[in-house]
Design an enzyme around this catalytic site. Structure first.
Site, PDB file in Angstrom:
ATOM      1  N   GLY A  83       7.233  -0.992 -26.537  1.00  0.00           N
ATOM      2  CA  GLY A  83       7.533  -1.762 -25.337  1.00  0.00           C
ATOM      3  C   GLY A  83       8.687  -1.141 -24.573  1.00  0.00           C
ATOM      4  O   GLY A  83       8.858   0.082 -24.547  1.00  0.00           O
ATOM      5  N   SER A  84       9.517  -1.978 -24.016  1.00  0.00           N
ATOM      6  CA  SER A  84      10.584  -1.484 -23.131  1.00  0.00           C
ATOM      7  C   SER A  84      11.638  -0.660 -23.841  1.00  0.00           C
ATOM      8  O   SER A  84      12.423   0.029 -23.188  1.00  0.00           O
ATOM      9  CB  SER A  84      11.260  -2.673 -22.450  1.00  0.00           C
ATOM     10  OG  SER A  84      10.288  -3.361 -21.703  1.00  0.00           O
ATOM     11  N   THR A  85      11.674  -0.716 -25.196  1.00  0.00           N
ATOM     12  CA  THR A  85      12.654   0.127 -25.881  1.00  0.00           C
ATOM     13  C   THR A  85      12.305   1.595 -25.699  1.00  0.00           C
ATOM     14  O   THR A  85      13.101   2.466 -26.002  1.00  0.00           O
ATOM     15  CB  THR A  85      12.719  -0.192 -27.385  1.00  0.00           C
ATOM     16  OG1 THR A  85      11.422   0.032 -27.953  1.00  0.00           O
ATOM     17  CG2 THR A  85      13.118  -1.630 -27.638  1.00  0.00           C
ATOM     18  N   PHE A  86      11.087   1.850 -25.168  1.00  0.00           N
ATOM     19  CA  PHE A  86      10.653   3.232 -24.937  1.00  0.00           C
ATOM     20  C   PHE A  86      11.155   3.755 -23.588  1.00  0.00           C
ATOM     21  O   PHE A  86      11.042   4.928 -23.285  1.00  0.00           O
ATOM     22  CB  PHE A  86       9.115   3.269 -24.982  1.00  0.00           C
ATOM     23  CG  PHE A  86       8.531   4.655 -25.050  1.00  0.00           C
ATOM     24  CD1 PHE A  86       8.616   5.416 -26.213  1.00  0.00           C
ATOM     25  CD2 PHE A  86       7.879   5.197 -23.955  1.00  0.00           C
ATOM     26  CE1 PHE A  86       8.052   6.679 -26.273  1.00  0.00           C
ATOM     27  CE2 PHE A  86       7.321   6.479 -24.019  1.00  0.00           C
ATOM     28  CZ  PHE A  86       7.401   7.214 -25.188  1.00  0.00           C
TER      29      PHE A  86
END
Lengths: 379, 648
Positions: B326-329
């Site tokens: 998700g957004s941690t990427f």
């Protein structure tokens, strides 16, 4: 009146007889028996009270019996031969009727505190009986069929009884022991040739009879033959004893593994290690040197007996000596052949070495008769 | 009977002749016997000697004591305990049923067990000992020893068995041992003979399995003389074995315990990594299980329960679990774009709430849109459209390359079970995997950590540590072996421009510490522990256009297994990063609401070396935190380092 009786005046009498005893023979017997004590001590794992001590006591008693027998004039023994044979025969029949079962066979007779093995007694009394028979028989009648048949009957009756127990080993010893006396007495070689041929035929018949309803031997006897022919065929079953015995014997090497160091015997890989298979322990622990020495002691005993037989002046002395020596020879030859894989396993102990009271007493008594023949030789 | 002297002489001559013949025959037999003796005892002696040795000498193995496993403080994680057991040998027992019946009066032995033992006794060879019962109490053991005369063939024995004193805390990292199975043996080429000892324990999972050969040690041998029954008579020689090596891990027993408790009943994983050394301080996967159950032989029912649990307690989610990051990427996509020069630090992108690419609408999580954003702001507010935009410019291959540079899509070499490789997708990968062309939509999805991208919590932790330190941090779990430190040279600097890294870090700082940050609720109030992080909420389902039109169903209204995964990665202190944490709560909902507070607590615990003062939390949360702490059942912080020698 026989030659013997006519020359009585040259025979030693009284305590003087002790000087004429064949002392080297006594020494040899004691040496063999001592080897037995050592081996019994070893196989008991260092507990002499189990086998070695009782054996020593019996040997002491046996020596006394031997010396006593040596003092009895040989002609008296001759005259008692028929009686002895009769008693042994009656006892054999008694075993057949009331005997104890030991190791799958009826062999023992209990008379009060005595445990008697009449077949052991018969081995000697048969020899005595035959010697007396040929002493009585005219020389020119020896090879006459009816007299040969009579002698054969004397052998075969007890043999048949022993075979019924069943004790193949003793039966063979009786047969061959009797044969030795007949041979020495001068029975024509044709008879022996015929018997050998007949035995060959019988062996064939026995092997052929296997599995049929009229099978001539017990299954366990057939199995012994099988395992003799190929011990490896059943290494954990019937062949086990033979394999383990040969391993023990072979692993002894030249000098042996040392007293009480034989792994085979000490660790129970050996069967019947204190009786029939005691030779393997000796060979394992004392090697070729020990085994060969024992064999030489036996050979020397035979030699002294043969010398006594040759120097005797009467038929009974010669024949009984040859017969007893022959029986003794058969004992150790059969036993050693058996453990060395030259013969099927038949229950024959190693004379004077294997644990066993009756056998030792009777054998020493028999040597007493040999001594008697030696002592009472006209000089 | 009278006989003439002449008759007598003839007769004696005959006897002498025949006697000599017999003597000759006897001599021949003696010679034959001598030759046979010679052949056996002199010529074939060696052969028979070998056979005799084989008969009587057996080699028995002495199982080595298994190496111990400690945490970074020296606290015991896996040790060996005395195991009192009884065996029975059929050959010595005689009447087996009678002996077993007597035994059952002394120790608890169920009907089924007794039947099983009786069955085994009759199947195995009569002289092989069969284990009747293990792990007896000292009282039971003593009772059997006292009654030995009435129990022929029964031997009370003392052996070593594995014990995991920390229970479930290290179930996944340390793993567990179990009896060697036929399947295990079939897998090993030329297996160590020690493995054939009945009930010998072999590492099955985790460090126990991966470092098996090191931990096992070398078996000693005893040469014993046995009799024909196989019974030992005496020992001929004895060669002691070498105990297995003691292994010290980088994990911290307290932090691991706290992390697991903080994860609670969730199906979740947390990884704590040292940003300087790469030491993994905690690798927690919840729910866990008690590894001691496996050592003792787990019941079918218990095992079935573990297997059927939809929270998958047997899986080590921290290294095996793969999730769309998700957004941690987004840090990856941002750095790829910066490094490629397709976007400047101050360039902005306009977010209207969605972006249409190739006739398809790609939505931002915020339907209203974020307006104009630069890179740091895009991280702060986790704008999706910003990444849809830049990813088209940079291309998937450069994003994948950056992902690998940061430790994603790479299998980290750790002695743990089934360490996952993850997926940092690029065009070649899709061609090989699906034999289809890479589509632009795939790039857009990947840029926000959805689509084909998959990463494990471990990889996310490594990524965060690399971002925070600017170095190529390599994770490690083994600190020393038999007291010898495993060398750990300082990691090389990442091949990324420092100002680009600084911009990303600034964005991560704002995520937590600015008023618009997605994780502002997880702020740490202590300046010296100021935290930076990034939230992630990854979908596990497709949201159809129809659903979007009706309004996206909220997580609370979905069944558990269709809810979003909640993720959070963070590090602290921002100015001098010490630890990084990656946390995934499966189907937990939103990263900011669910994952960030837990990750913050774990990071605080690691930084403070225990529960931090309440002043670390925003004042509005302190009352709630204080209440939550009452439910914790933390391990004794003062556990003494274990000094047990391995030769237990």
């Amino acid at each position: 009146m026989s030659y013997l009786e006519s020359n009585l005046k040259t025979v030693p009498v009284g305590w003087r007889k002790i000087l004429f005893i064949n002392w080297p023979l006594v020494f040899l017997l004691a040496a063999v028996a001592s080897a037995g004590f050592v081996m019994l001590y070893s196989v008991s794992g260092g507990r002499p009270e189990i086998w070695a001590e009782p054996q020593m006591k019996r040997f002491g008693l046996g020596m006394a019996v031997m010396l006593a027998a040596a003092f009895v004039p040989i002609w008296l023994w001759r005259n008692l031969s028929a009686l002895g044979y009769g008693v042994a025969l009656v006892l054999l029949i008694a075993v057949e009727l009331f005997g104890d079962i030991g190791m799958g066979a009826q062999r023992w007779l209990e008379i009060g505190p005595l445990r008697l093995q009449p077949s052991e007694l018969m081995k000697i009394t048969l020899v005595m009986m035959l010697a007396a028979f040929y002493d009585w028989l005219d020389v020119d009648k020896v090879s006459k069929p009816q007299w040969v048949a009579a002698a054969a009957a004397l052998i075969l009756v007890p043999t048949a009884l022993v075979l019924r127990q069943p004790d193949l080993g003793t039966a063979i010893l009786l047969l061959m022991g009797g044969g030795v006396v007949m041979f020495a007495a001068g029975v024509s070689l044709w008879y022996f040739g015929t018997v050998l041929a007949a035995v060959g035929g019988l062996v064939f018949a026995v092997l052929e009879s296997r599995g049929t309803p009229w099978q001539l031997l017990h299954d366990y006897q057939f199995r012994r033959i099988d395992t003799f022919l190929d011990p490896g065929s059943d290494p954990l079953g019937a062949g086990y004893n033979i394999m383990q015995a040969q391993i023990a014997l072979g692993s002894g090497g030249w000098g042996g593994r040392g007293f009480m160091q034989g792994t085979q015997s000490r660790l129970n890989f050996l069967p019947e290690k204190h009786t029939d298979f005691i030779f393997t322990t000796l060979a394992e622990e004392f090697g070729f040197v020990g085994a060969f020495s024992l064999l030489m002691l036996y050979a020397l005993i035979l030699g002294f007996c043969l010398h006594t037989a040759m120097s005797a002046r009467d038929r009974y002395s010669s024949l009984v000596t040859i017969g007893i020596a022959g029986t003794f020879f058969l004992f150790f030859a059969v036993n050693m052949s058996m453990v060395m894989g030259l013969m099927p396993v038949v229950g024959v102990p190693l004379p004077l070495v294997s644990y066993g009271g009756t056998a030792m007493l009777i054998l020493l008594w028999a040597f007493g008769i040999v001594q008697s023949a030696h002592v009472h030789r006209p000089r | 009977m009278r006989r003439s002297p002449r008759d007598n002489a003839i007769s004696q001559a005959t006897i002498s002749r025949r006697g000599l013949m017999l003597g000759g025959l006897q001599a021949a037999m003696v010679v034959t016997l001598t030759l046979r003796m010679r052949a056996m005892q002199l010529e074939r002696a060696d052969e028979y000697r070998l056979l005799a040795e084989g008969n009587s000498v057996k080699i028995r193995l002495l199982p080595p004591a298994r190496g111990l496993i400690h945490d970074r403080n020296g606290v015991l994680l896996a040790g060996n305990e005395q195991n009192y057991r009884v065996t029975i040998t059929r050959e010595d027992a005689g009447d087996v049923d009678l002996v077993l019946a007597r035994l059952r009066r002394l120790i608890a032995l169920g009907n089924d067990e007794a039947a099983e033992i009786a069955d085994e006794l009759h199947r195995r060879s009569p002289n092989s000992p069969i284990t009747v019962a293990e792990r007896l109490s000292w009282e039971e053991f003593a009772r059997i020893a006292v009654n030995a005369p009435a129990l022929p063939g029964v031997t009370p024995e003392v052996g070593l068995s594995r014990l995991y004193p920390r229970g479930p805390d290290f179930a996944h990292v340390v793993g567990y041992v179990g009896a060697v199975s036929d399947y295990d043996l079939s897998k090993i080429e030329d297996p160590d003979p020690v493995l054939r000892i009945p009930r010998f324990q072999l590492g099955k999972t985790g460090v126990e399995a991966k470092l098996e050969e090191m931990l096992r040690g070398k078996a000693g041998t005893r040469r014993v003389e046995v009799n024909s029954g196989g019974r030992e008579m005496r020992e001929l020689s004895r060669e002691e074995g070498t105990p297995g090596a003691n292994v010290q891990l980088t994990v911290d027993y307290r932090l691991q315990n706290y992390a697991l408790q903080r994860l609670g009943d969730e199906s979740a994983a947390a990884v704590v990594i040292d940003c300087r050394s790469g030491d993994l301080l905690a690798l927690s996967s919840a729910p866990a299980f008690d590894p001691n159950l496996f050592v003792r032989g787990i019941s079918t029912r218990d095992y079935r329960a573990l297997q059927d649990d939809d929270h998958r307690p047997l899986a080590d989610k921290s290294v095996q679990g793969l999730y769309p990051p998700g957004s941690t990427f987004k840090m990856v996509s941002a750095l790829a774009a910066l490094e490629a020069g397709v976007i400047g630090l101050d360039d902005t992108v306009y977010c209207p709430g969605h972006l249409e690419v190739g006739g398809r609408k790609f939505h931002c999580w915020r339907r209203a849109g974020h307006g104009h954003l630069n890179l740091t702001q895009s991280l702060e507010q986790s704008c999706d459209v910003f990444y849809y935009d830049i990813s088209q410019k940079v291309g998937i291959d450069r994003i994948a390359e950056m992902a690998r540079k940061l430790g994603l899509g790479t299998r980290h070499d750790l002695p743990l079970s089934a360490v996952a490789q993850g997926i940092a997708p690029d065009k070649a990968w899709k061609r090989e995997r699906y034999d289809t062309d890479w589509l632009i939509g795939d790039t857009l999805n990947a840029s926000i950590g959805q689509g084909y991208v998959l990463a494990s919590p471990l990889q996310l932790a490594v990524m965060t540590a690399r971002l925070a330190s600017g170095r190529e941090i390599v994770p490690r779990v083994v600190r020393s072996i038999d007291g010898v430190e495993v060398p750990n040279p300082e990691a090389a600097p990442l091949d990324i421009k420092p100002e680009h890294l600084a911009a990303v870090r600034r964005g991560m700082d704002m995520v937590v510490n600015s008023a618009r940050g997605t994780a502002k609720g997880a702020k740490i109030m202590l300046a010296e522990m100021r935290m930076a992080g990034k939230t992630g909420t990854s979908q596990v389902r497709n949201i159809s256009a129809a659903e979007r039109a009706r309004g996206v169903i909220s997580n609370a209204d979905l069944p558990w297994e269709r809810r979003d995964h909640a993720l959070f990665v963070c590090y602290a202190p921002v100015d001098n990063p010490r630890y990084a944490v990656a946390l995934v709560v499966e189907h937990g909902g939103g990263g900011s609401a669910v994952a960030a507070p837990i990750a913050r607590d774990i990071l605080l615990f690691a930084l403070h070396g225990g529960l931090p003062p309440l002043s670390a939390y925003p004042s509005s949360q302190r009352w709630r935190i204080e209440n939550e702490r009452r439910d914790l059942d933390l391990v004794d912080p003062g556990l003494k380092p274990d000094t047990t020698p391995s030769r237990a």
